[in-house]
Structure formats: structure tokens, C-alpha cells
Scaffold this motif. Structure first.
Motif, PDB file in Angstrom:
ATOM      1  N   LEU A 269      43.342  26.088  29.232  1.00 44.09           N
ATOM      2  CA  LEU A 269      41.900  25.919  29.246  1.00 44.09           C
ATOM      3  C   LEU A 269      41.560  24.953  30.384  1.00 44.09           C
ATOM      4  CD1 LEU A 269      39.191  26.557  27.976  1.00 44.09           C
ATOM      5  CD2 LEU A 269      39.575  24.748  26.304  1.00 44.09           C
ATOM      6  N   GLY A 270      41.198  25.537  31.516  1.00 43.95           N
ATOM      7  CA  GLY A 270      40.897  24.743  32.705  1.00 43.95           C
ATOM      8  C   GLY A 270      41.734  25.125  33.902  1.00 43.95           C
ATOM      9  N   MET A 271      43.016  25.447  33.661  1.00 42.66           N
ATOM     10  CA  MET A 271      43.910  25.754  34.774  1.00 42.66           C
ATOM     11  C   MET A 271      44.376  27.210  34.801  1.00 42.66           C
ATOM     12  SD  MET A 271      46.271  22.304  35.128  1.00 42.66           S
ATOM     13  CE  MET A 271      46.947  22.853  36.701  1.00 42.66           C
ATOM     14  N   MET A 272      44.052  27.990  33.751  1.00 37.26           N
ATOM     15  CA  MET A 272      44.509  29.373  33.718  1.00 37.26           C
ATOM     16  C   MET A 272      43.406  30.347  33.315  1.00 37.26           C
ATOM     17  SD  MET A 272      48.266  28.721  31.968  1.00 37.26           S
ATOM     18  CE  MET A 272      48.872  30.399  32.152  1.00 37.26           C
ATOM     19  N   LEU A 273      42.631  29.982  32.304  1.00 34.45           N
ATOM     20  CA  LEU A 273      41.623  30.895  31.765  1.00 34.45           C
ATOM     21  C   LEU A 273      40.484  31.129  32.752  1.00 34.45           C
ATOM     22  CD1 LEU A 273      40.690  32.495  29.220  1.00 34.45           C
ATOM     23  CD2 LEU A 273      39.389  30.449  28.580  1.00 34.45           C
ATOM     24  N   LYS A 274      40.117  32.412  32.931  1.00 33.75           N
ATOM     25  CA  LYS A 274      38.953  32.790  33.733  1.00 33.75           C
ATOM     26  C   LYS A 274      38.065  33.715  32.921  1.00 33.75           C
ATOM     27  CE  LYS A 274      41.342  32.497  38.218  1.00 33.75           C
ATOM     28  NZ  LYS A 274      41.680  33.234  39.463  1.00 33.75           N
ATOM     29  N   ASP A 275      36.779  33.697  33.228  1.00 34.96           N
ATOM     30  CA  ASP A 275      35.860  34.585  32.526  1.00 34.96           C
ATOM     31  C   ASP A 275      35.752  35.917  33.252  1.00 34.96           C
ATOM     32  OD1 ASP A 275      34.175  34.158  34.706  1.00 34.96           O
ATOM     33  OD2 ASP A 275      32.854  32.779  33.630  1.00 34.96           O
ATOM     34  N   ALA A 276      34.874  36.770  32.774  1.00 36.01           N
ATOM     35  CA  ALA A 276      34.752  38.121  33.342  1.00 36.01           C
ATOM     36  C   ALA A 276      34.306  38.091  34.794  1.00 36.01           C
ATOM     37  CB  ALA A 276      33.777  38.940  32.498  1.00 36.01           C
ATOM     38  N   GLN A 277      33.679  37.008  35.212  1.00 37.30           N
ATOM     39  CA  GLN A 277      33.232  36.879  36.609  1.00 37.30           C
ATOM     40  C   GLN A 277      34.296  36.227  37.491  1.00 37.30           C
ATOM     41  OE1 GLN A 277      30.995  36.035  33.923  1.00 37.30           O
ATOM     42  NE2 GLN A 277      30.365  38.172  34.233  1.00 37.30           N
ATOM     43  N   GLY A 278      35.470  35.957  36.919  1.00 39.20           N
ATOM     44  CA  GLY A 278      36.558  35.382  37.691  1.00 39.20           C
ATOM     45  C   GLY A 278      36.457  33.885  37.885  1.00 39.20           C
ATOM     46  N   ARG A 279      35.605  33.215  37.110  1.00 39.06           N
ATOM     47  CA  ARG A 279      35.440  31.772  37.222  1.00 39.06           C
ATOM     48  C   ARG A 279      36.338  31.055  36.211  1.00 39.06           C
ATOM     49  NH1 ARG A 279      29.016  32.353  36.474  1.00 39.06           N
ATOM     50  NH2 ARG A 279      29.922  33.217  34.569  1.00 39.06           N
ATOM     51  N   TYR A 280      36.915  29.938  36.638  1.00 37.50           N
ATOM     52  CA  TYR A 280      37.715  29.139  35.706  1.00 37.50           C
ATOM     53  C   TYR A 280      36.828  28.618  34.576  1.00 37.50           C
ATOM     54  CZ  TYR A 280      41.926  29.094  38.584  1.00 37.50           C
ATOM     55  OH  TYR A 280      43.068  29.463  39.273  1.00 37.50           O
TER      56      TYR A 280
ATOM     57  N   THR B  39      42.005  25.977  47.825  1.00 45.32           N
ATOM     58  CA  THR B  39      40.563  25.768  47.618  1.00 45.32           C
ATOM     59  C   THR B  39      39.996  26.710  46.564  1.00 45.32           C
ATOM     60  OG1 THR B  39      40.062  27.313  49.429  1.00 45.32           O
ATOM     61  CG2 THR B  39      40.255  24.960  49.987  1.00 45.32           C
ATOM     62  N   ASP B  40      40.856  27.571  46.022  1.00 48.81           N
ATOM     63  CA  ASP B  40      40.393  28.558  45.043  1.00 48.81           C
ATOM     64  C   ASP B  40      40.664  28.126  43.613  1.00 48.81           C
ATOM     65  OD1 ASP B  40      43.160  28.753  45.528  1.00 48.81           O
ATOM     66  OD2 ASP B  40      43.220  30.814  44.771  1.00 48.81           O
ATOM     67  N   VAL B  41      41.050  26.866  43.428  1.00 49.95           N
ATOM     68  CA  VAL B  41      41.406  26.355  42.104  1.00 49.95           C
ATOM     69  C   VAL B  41      40.667  25.038  41.867  1.00 49.95           C
ATOM     70  CG1 VAL B  41      43.682  27.465  42.083  1.00 49.95           C
ATOM     71  CG2 VAL B  41      43.423  25.160  43.041  1.00 49.95           C
ATOM     72  N   PRO B  42      40.559  24.631  40.614  1.00 51.79           N
ATOM     73  CA  PRO B  42      39.904  23.341  40.341  1.00 51.79           C
ATOM     74  C   PRO B  42      40.724  22.180  40.900  1.00 51.79           C
ATOM     75  CG  PRO B  42      40.054  24.694  38.351  1.00 51.79           C
ATOM     76  CD  PRO B  42      40.920  25.348  39.377  1.00 51.79           C
ATOM     77  N   SER B  43      40.036  21.122  41.250  1.00 57.28           N
ATOM     78  CA  SER B  43      40.712  19.905  41.698  1.00 57.28           C
ATOM     79  C   SER B  43      41.128  19.073  40.485  1.00 57.28           C
ATOM     80  CB  SER B  43      39.781  19.076  42.583  1.00 57.28           C
ATOM     81  OG  SER B  43      38.699  18.553  41.807  1.00 57.28           O
ATOM     82  N   HIS B  44      42.025  18.134  40.727  1.00 58.77           N
ATOM     83  CA  HIS B  44      42.417  17.215  39.668  1.00 58.77           C
ATOM     84  C   HIS B  44      41.205  16.436  39.167  1.00 58.77           C
ATOM     85  CE1 HIS B  44      44.205  13.448  38.023  1.00 58.77           C
ATOM     86  NE2 HIS B  44      45.133  14.267  37.571  1.00 58.77           N
ATOM     87  N   ASP B  45      40.363  15.981  40.083  1.00 60.04           N
ATOM     88  CA  ASP B  45      39.187  15.208  39.694  1.00 60.04           C
ATOM     89  C   ASP B  45      38.252  16.019  38.803  1.00 60.04           C
ATOM     90  OD1 ASP B  45      40.056  13.017  41.097  1.00 60.04           O
ATOM     91  OD2 ASP B  45      38.731  13.327  42.825  1.00 60.04           O
ATOM     92  N   GLU B  46      38.084  17.304  39.100  1.00 58.88           N
ATOM     93  CA  GLU B  46      37.186  18.122  38.277  1.00 58.88           C
ATOM     94  C   GLU B  46      37.743  18.301  36.869  1.00 58.88           C
ATOM     95  OE1 GLU B  46      34.602  22.236  38.202  1.00 58.88           O
ATOM     96  OE2 GLU B  46      36.180  22.045  39.720  1.00 58.88           O
ATOM     97  N   LEU B  47      39.044  18.549  36.761  1.00 64.68           N
ATOM     98  CA  LEU B  47      39.647  18.715  35.439  1.00 64.68           C
ATOM     99  C   LEU B  47      39.505  17.440  34.610  1.00 64.68           C
ATOM    100  CD1 LEU B  47      42.845  20.655  36.524  1.00 64.68           C
ATOM    101  CD2 LEU B  47      40.982  21.579  35.149  1.00 64.68           C
TER     102      LEU B  47
END
Length: 336
Positions: free
Chosen positions: A116-127, A185-193
Motif C-alpha cells: 500500500l504505497g509502493m505497489m498498489l495502483k488504481d485503474a488509472q495507473g496511479r499509486y 521519476t515514475d514512483v513515489p519518493s521517500h518523502d511522499e511515502l
């Protein structure tokens, strides 16, 4: 055990409560190891690992096996699958599953993992992150249940940095490039998580959150301390982050333990399977002796290098876990 092997001969005389323990299958061999390592009690901790509901139930059946046979030695925490989270009825099914875990398995809490945060994406491809509104009803239920929520929602900061052979996490990211996100750049940053995690902790100020692995801020105990200062309902465990301590100024680490002595739980992140315990008594004894020697060698750091006081060590080793890892009752029940 994830931390670096040590051959130092040392024996800790303190009883420990391991709040981060992953034993699969029959628990009798684990109890033999616990006795040898002076682990008075453990939290058997499930985790989702992006499994389907069916695969998670199969795993949790192995985690839960024989836990009831050792009520004074083991408590259980469950998890939940993220698969199908956008499908109708997902929230209701997940809450029903967790309710069964509390009532049927006596779970003391729930583990939320980094899928939850580093693997899961929704139907629109967003984390999708832990503070997403689609998961709010589940966390609302856990808050009403007064459950302990154990969380591992971000990898170490090393995951976003170039591979460094001196890093305690070099071997892991060398073997798991899928989680080595340096330069991406296509993944969340540590700060965002971390910010998303903090938003969830802030949303439920009366829920006890245990943030694994020093809250994913293991690179600097000052940052861990700042997190604990901001959120009085948060705790951290030390699972698999011993070597991150040893790279920092011992005086600073000691001050961290002393200031937050009531907020730090001992955890090993030991993973044990039936295959680890040979049917041959001599081989099983040798395996246990090796684990215990390693275990005690790590503890020498806290007891001799840092020279933590007995009071600080006892809170770290067992009192904090004993205080918070209890079967939850709903707030309404507590008020009666």
C-alpha cells in the motif's frame, strides 16, 4: 536474521518480547529457540505482500498454527489483501475478515505493508497510498476496534540512493532491483511515502501505530525522534535496523533511547519455517545455538556499547510491548 552476522560471544540476561516475529508452521520448535534466546513472548506478525485474499489466508493459517497452544508466549496480528480494492463489496469483505481475525483468532492488531504505497495502483495507473479515502472505512473500523496498527509503508531511504557497499541495505537492493528506485521519476519518493504515513497517524490521534523498522527513518535517529515527538500515539520497532544504529554517533543513539524509552519496541524480523528446524536433535541444537549467538551478539551493542540503563532496557525489551500489544476492545465497550 537480517542484520549482519556476528561471532561475538555474549549472553544477555534480560527477558525480551519480540514485537516483530514471522514464524510459519508448528510453533514448538520456535518455542525451543525462544527459550534459548530468552524471548519470553513474541508477536506473530502477518503481512500482505500483495497476495490475493486466498493466498493471504493460506499464509496466515501457517502463521496462526499452534499460536493458541502458547497463550503466554505468543500473540497474533493479522493483515488484509489489497486485491480487488476497487470492486464493489471490497471494504465490507475486508472488515468482515478482520472482525473474524479479532474474534476467531484473537488478533491484537493488524499489519499494513508497503504494497500500500509502493505497489498498489488504481485503474488509472496511479499509486494508491494509506491515507487514500477508499481505505478510510477500514481504518475507521480499526480505530473503533482500538486495534494496534503496525505499519511498514516505506523502504529505507537507501532505496532512493545509489547502491553503496557500505550501506546495511546494499545486499537487499542488489538482490531486489524492483525496489531500488534511485533516479526513477515514475514512483513515489521517500518523502511522499512518509508524509502519507504521517497523515494517517495524524487522522487517528488515539490509535496506537507501531511503525516498523524505526519508522523507515532509520538513517537518522534525530528524524525518528522528531516523528515520535509530533505524534504521541506513534511507536517504532527496531526490526532489522540494528546496523543503522551502529553507523550513527553512539551518544546520539543513546540519547534517543533515553528520551523515547517508552516508545521503542524490540523487534528482530526473524523469519522461521519448519525447514529451519531439522528433525535431527544435534542439527536443530546447532541451528538454535547459531541463532542465539547472533542474537546475543547484537544485544551487546545496547547493553555494553550504549550502556543503556536497566530501566531503559526493560522498557525497550519487553515493557512497551506488554503495555500496548493486547487484544483490542471497541471504544464503546471500553466506555461501559
Amino acid at each position: 536474521m537480517p542484520d549482519t552476522e556476528t561471532s561475538d560471544a555474549y549472553e544477555s540476561n534480560y527477558v525480551k518480547y519480540d514485537a516483530h516475529f514471522h514464524p510459519l508452521g508448528p510453533k514448538k520448535p520456535c518455542v525451543e529457540l525462544m527459550d534459548a534466546a530468552k524471548l519470553g513472548k513474541v508477536q506473530v506478525l502477518s503481512y500482505s505482500d500483495f497476495r490475493t485474499s486466498e493466498a493471504l489466508e493460506e499464509l496466515e493459517t501457517q502463521f496462526y498454527e499452534d499460536v493458541n497452544d502458547y497463550p503466554a508466549r505468543m500473540v497474533y496480528s493479522s493483515s488484509f489483501s489489497l486485491h480487488g480494492f476497487e470492486e464493489p463489496g471490497y471494504v465490507q469483505r475486508t472488515i468482515a475478515k478482520l472482525e473474524s481475525d479479532f474474534e476467531r483468532r484473537g488478533a491484537v492488531g493488524v499489519k499494513v505493508w508497503k504494497d500500500l504505497g509502493m505497489m498498489l495502483k488504481d485503474a488509472q495507473g496511479r499509486y494508491v497510498f494509506c491515507d487514500d479515502e477508499r481505505f478510510r472505512p477500514i481504518f475507521d473500523y480499526l480505530a473503533d476496534r482500538n486495534a494496534v496498527i503496525t505499519m511498514h509503508l516505506a523502504d529505507p531511504k537507501a532505496a532512493w540512493l545509489p547502491l553503496d557497499p557500505k550501506s546495511p541495505h546494499y545486499r537487499y537492493y542488489s538482490n531486489h532491483p524492483e525496489f531500488h528506485w534511485c533516479g526513477r521519476t515514475d514512483v513515489p519518493s521517500h518523502d511522499e511515502l512518509i508524509a502519507r504515513r504521517d497523515a494517517l497517524v495524524a487522522r487517528y490521534p488515539y490509535v496506537r501505530f507501531v511503525c516498523c523498522h524505526l519508522g523507515s527513518l532509520e538513517h537518522d535517529v534525530d528524524e525518528v525522534g522528531a516523528f515520535l515527538h509530533r505524534y504521541p500515539n506513534a511507536y517504532v520497532d527496531t526490526a532489522a535496523r540494528h546496523n543503522d544504529f551502529t553507523l550513527q554517533d553512539p551518544a546520539k543513539v543513546k540519547a534517543f533511547f533515553e528520551r523515547y524509552s517508552h516508545r521503542i519496541l524490540y523487534g528482530s524480523d526473524w523469519e522461521l519455517t519448519p525447514a529451519d528446524f531439522s528433525a535431527d536433535p544435534a542439527e536443530r541444537a546447532a541451528f538454535i545455538a547459531k541463532r542465539v549467538n547472533h542474537f546475543n551478539g547484537l544485544l551487546r551493542y545496547y547493553e555494553e556499547t550504549l550502556a543503556l540503563s536497566r530501566d531503559v532496557l526493560e522498557h525497550f525489551y519487553h515493557r512497551n510491548a506488554e503495555r500496548i500489544l493486547k487484544h483490542p476492545r471497541r471504544y464503546a465497550e471500553n466506555a461501559q
